[in-house]
Design a protein around this motif. Structure first.
Motif, PDB file in Angstrom:
ATOM      1  N   ALA A 181       0.820  -1.221   0.000  1.00 31.66           N
ATOM      2  CA  ALA A 181       0.000   0.000   0.000  1.00 31.66           C
ATOM      3  C   ALA A 181       0.851   1.267   0.000  1.00 31.66           C
ATOM      4  O   ALA A 181       0.463   2.285  -0.569  1.00 31.66           O
ATOM      5  CB  ALA A 181      -0.924  -0.010   1.216  1.00 31.66           C
ATOM      6  N   THR A 182       2.017   1.205   0.651  1.00 31.96           N
ATOM      7  CA  THR A 182       2.818   2.426   0.791  1.00 31.96           C
ATOM      8  C   THR A 182       3.919   2.543  -0.260  1.00 31.96           C
ATOM      9  O   THR A 182       4.451   3.624  -0.476  1.00 31.96           O
ATOM     10  CB  THR A 182       3.499   2.473   2.177  1.00 31.96           C
ATOM     11  OG1 THR A 182       4.315   1.298   2.323  1.00 31.96           O
ATOM     12  CG2 THR A 182       2.461   2.533   3.296  1.00 31.96           C
ATOM     13  N   GLY A 183       4.295   1.426  -0.881  1.00 31.48           N
ATOM     14  CA  GLY A 183       5.385   1.455  -1.874  1.00 31.48           C
ATOM     15  C   GLY A 183       6.773   1.467  -1.253  1.00 31.48           C
ATOM     16  O   GLY A 183       7.769   1.660  -1.961  1.00 31.48           O
ATOM     17  N   ALA A 184       6.875   1.263   0.066  1.00 32.52           N
ATOM     18  CA  ALA A 184       8.201   1.235   0.710  1.00 32.52           C
ATOM     19  C   ALA A 184       8.994   0.012   0.219  1.00 32.52           C
ATOM     20  O   ALA A 184       8.409  -0.997  -0.191  1.00 32.52           O
ATOM     21  CB  ALA A 184       8.039   1.177   2.222  1.00 32.52           C
ATOM     22  N   HIS A 185      10.325   0.135   0.260  1.00 30.91           N
ATOM     23  CA  HIS A 185      11.188  -0.886  -0.342  1.00 30.91           C
ATOM     24  C   HIS A 185      11.975  -1.687   0.695  1.00 30.91           C
ATOM     25  O   HIS A 185      12.841  -1.124   1.376  1.00 30.91           O
ATOM     26  CB  HIS A 185      12.201  -0.231  -1.285  1.00 30.91           C
ATOM     27  CG  HIS A 185      11.557   0.558  -2.376  1.00 30.91           C
ATOM     28  ND1 HIS A 185      10.913  -0.036  -3.428  1.00 30.91           N
ATOM     29  CD2 HIS A 185      11.444   1.893  -2.547  1.00 30.91           C
ATOM     30  CE1 HIS A 185      10.439   0.907  -4.230  1.00 30.91           C
ATOM     31  NE2 HIS A 185      10.738   2.086  -3.716  1.00 30.91           N
ATOM     32  N   PRO A 186      11.741  -2.975   0.797  1.00 37.98           N
ATOM     33  CA  PRO A 186      12.654  -3.838   1.566  1.00 37.98           C
ATOM     34  C   PRO A 186      14.028  -3.858   0.892  1.00 37.98           C
ATOM     35  O   PRO A 186      14.121  -3.721  -0.336  1.00 37.98           O
ATOM     36  CB  PRO A 186      12.005  -5.220   1.468  1.00 37.98           C
ATOM     37  CG  PRO A 186      10.581  -4.963   1.095  1.00 37.98           C
ATOM     38  CD  PRO A 186      10.604  -3.726   0.251  1.00 37.98           C
ATOM     39  N   VAL A 187      15.061  -4.021   1.698  1.00 40.35           N
ATOM     40  CA  VAL A 187      16.414  -4.133   1.127  1.00 40.35           C
ATOM     41  C   VAL A 187      17.046  -5.432   1.639  1.00 40.35           C
ATOM     42  O   VAL A 187      17.224  -5.628   2.845  1.00 40.35           O
ATOM     43  CB  VAL A 187      17.293  -2.917   1.498  1.00 40.35           C
ATOM     44  CG1 VAL A 187      18.684  -3.080   0.894  1.00 40.35           C
ATOM     45  CG2 VAL A 187      16.658  -1.615   1.004  1.00 40.35           C
ATOM     46  N   PHE A 188      17.362  -6.281   0.697  1.00 39.02           N
ATOM     47  CA  PHE A 188      17.948  -7.611   0.954  1.00 39.02           C
ATOM     48  C   PHE A 188      19.445  -7.444   1.214  1.00 39.02           C
ATOM     49  O   PHE A 188      20.162  -6.859   0.396  1.00 39.02           O
ATOM     50  CB  PHE A 188      17.688  -8.454  -0.302  1.00 39.02           C
ATOM     51  CG  PHE A 188      18.241  -9.847  -0.325  1.00 39.02           C
ATOM     52  CD1 PHE A 188      18.480 -10.570   0.834  1.00 39.02           C
ATOM     53  CD2 PHE A 188      18.473 -10.466  -1.552  1.00 39.02           C
ATOM     54  CE1 PHE A 188      18.969 -11.870   0.787  1.00 39.02           C
ATOM     55  CE2 PHE A 188      18.955 -11.767  -1.621  1.00 39.02           C
ATOM     56  CZ  PHE A 188      19.211 -12.466  -0.447  1.00 39.02           C
TER      57      PHE A 188
END
Ligand code: GUN
Ligand code: ZN
Length: 430
Positions: free
Chosen positions: A283-290
């Motif tokens: 919903a927010t478009g935030a990005h996880p970072v692997f």
């Protein structure tokens, strides 16, 4: 300004390869050329075409090596240059026993300056031309970081960690001082040279609710800035976070409730996510970072790249030095491949090289500036030697395709495979 022409094999991506056969995702030119003026790519094409357009350009011949956009590291800790490779613990003990004592040293401007120079030397040696970095709690560390980036003409993102509790004396700010220092740093550095400021609450454990409110104020005052933090890396971390924020529905709800989630938010690790948290990411478009080398090193867990992608989430990839064990994005892709293999996910080398270049540029909203070799973008270029070690040369003798070569670089390559690094068109490694 003098025109420069770099000759070599060229690989650049246009979109994320859907699979290994997605030829439209990239351009590969066997005898290619990049024409550069004032740090910007003016032309890209075959050597024959580009050299005819610019017969007086100064030519550097990198054949038979491969030219690619510089690597982008979406999550790294500048004051952990001397923490990397610290034995024997998982996240919370590792922070307390190794990391916080080292970060305390960055109150000293001389130490910060000295280490900033060494940190950037490592980035360049490993072919990383842009990174999103966590500095220490001290303003001095951020000044040293951005000064060094400015001197070297590098496009860098970074910020002072905000942390007002659960850390030793000398490593804590206050909600007010964190706000004031961040504001002053944004005013000095955001948009200076190629720098971008990232508002950086370290993680919920080290920020009180009062500090989170100040971070919310900063985020709305400076909505042009990115936000970076950590999320759901380790089970003990998650349990402690829940104790500290008992009203939160889950870990991500803390950041969400303070208005910190948008497409400009980078969430390091994001391993142990609940279905509701994944919905909020969507919903927010935030990005996880692997951060694969870090996740293996600290025993944190396995990042579910395919599961998140299936929901339409776009993930970054990063070293997370100093919990990460290498500055090399090649080694990061190597360990990333293995973490995904453990879950039955096969990262294709074309997807891997897209991820560490244009993919990370996209999650930083910088794909119009970096991450490709497109005309009009900044000339941050790396030159890769696929035969940089004896073992690689032996293996390369049997390689018959570009994908095979990329996979050899990914699995076997490191800083030795980075022959040259151009920052805004200037050679910086050799
Ligand atoms: N969570 C909060 N701070 C850190 C850090 O410095 N490294 C890692 N890996 N996780 C964190
Ligand atoms: Zn981190």
């Amino acid at each position: 300004m003098k025109l420069k022409l770099l000759r070599g094999r060229i690989l650049t991506f246009h979109h994320e390869p859907r699979n290994g056969d997605d030829d439209a995702a990239y351009t590969y030119i066997e005898d290619g050329a990049l024409l550069i003026r004032d740090g910007i790519i003016q032309q890209v094409g075959t050597f024959e075409t580009v050299s005819t357009m610019a017969p007086t350009a100064l030519v550097t011949d990198h054949r038979p090596h491969l030219m690619l956009a510089g690597f982008i590291d979406a999550h790294i800790h500048f004051p952990q240059v001397q923490v990397i490779g610290s034995w024997g613990s998982q996240l919370l003990n590792w922070l307390n026993d190794y990391t916080f004592p080292q970060e305390a040293l960055y109150a000293d401007p001389d130490h910060s300056k000295n280490m900033a120079s060494k940190f950037f030397d490592q980035l360049i040696a490993h072919g990383t031309t842009t990174a999103a970095a966590f500095c220490s709690v001290h303003k001095t560390s951020v000044d040293a970081f951005f000064k060094e980036a400015y001197t070297r003409g590098m496009r860098m993102l970074g910020g002072k960690v905000l942390m007002d509790r659960n850390a030793p004396e000398g490593l804590r700010d206050t909600p007010q001082s964190g706000y004031d220092d961040t504001k002053a740093l944004i005013d000095t550095w955001h948009g200076t040279g190629r720098s971008g400021y990232v508002i950086t609450p370290r993680f919920a454990i080290t920020s009180s609710p009062a500090q989170m409110e100040m971070v919310q104020a900063l985020a709305s005052e400076y909505d042009e800035c990115h936000i970076q933090t950590h999320l759901s890396e380790n089970h003990d971390e998650i349990a402690y976070t829940a104790e500290l924020y008992p009203k939160a529905r889950d870990y991500l709800d803390i950041y969400h409730s303070y208005g910190l989630l948008s497409a400009k938010t980078l969430l390091g690790h994001s391993i142990h996510l609940k279905p509701r948290e994944i919905d909020v990411l969507v919903a927010t478009g935030a990005h996880p970072v692997f951060c694969p080398t870090s996740n293996l090193f600290l025993g944190s867990g396995l990042f579910d790249d395919a599961g998140l992608r299936a929901k339409g989430i776009t993930n970054g990839i990063a070293t997370d030095v100093g919990a990460g064990t290498s500055y090399s994005m090649l080694q990061t892709l190597n360990e990333g491949y293995k973490v995904l293999q453990l879950q039955g996910q096969s990262l294709h080398p074309l997807q891997a090289f897209h991820w560490a270049t244009r993919g990370n540029a996209c999650i930083l909203g910088l794909e119009d500036k970096i991450g490709t070799l497109d005309v009009g973008t900044e000339a941050d270029v790396i030159v890769l030697n696929s035969k940089s070690t004896g073992a690689m040369a032996l293996r390369m003798d049997c390689a018959t395709s570009l994908s095979e070569e990329l996979f050899i670089l990914q699995m076997m390559g490191d800083d030795r495979a980075i022959t040259e690094v151009y920052v805004a068109g200037e050679p910086r490694k050799s």
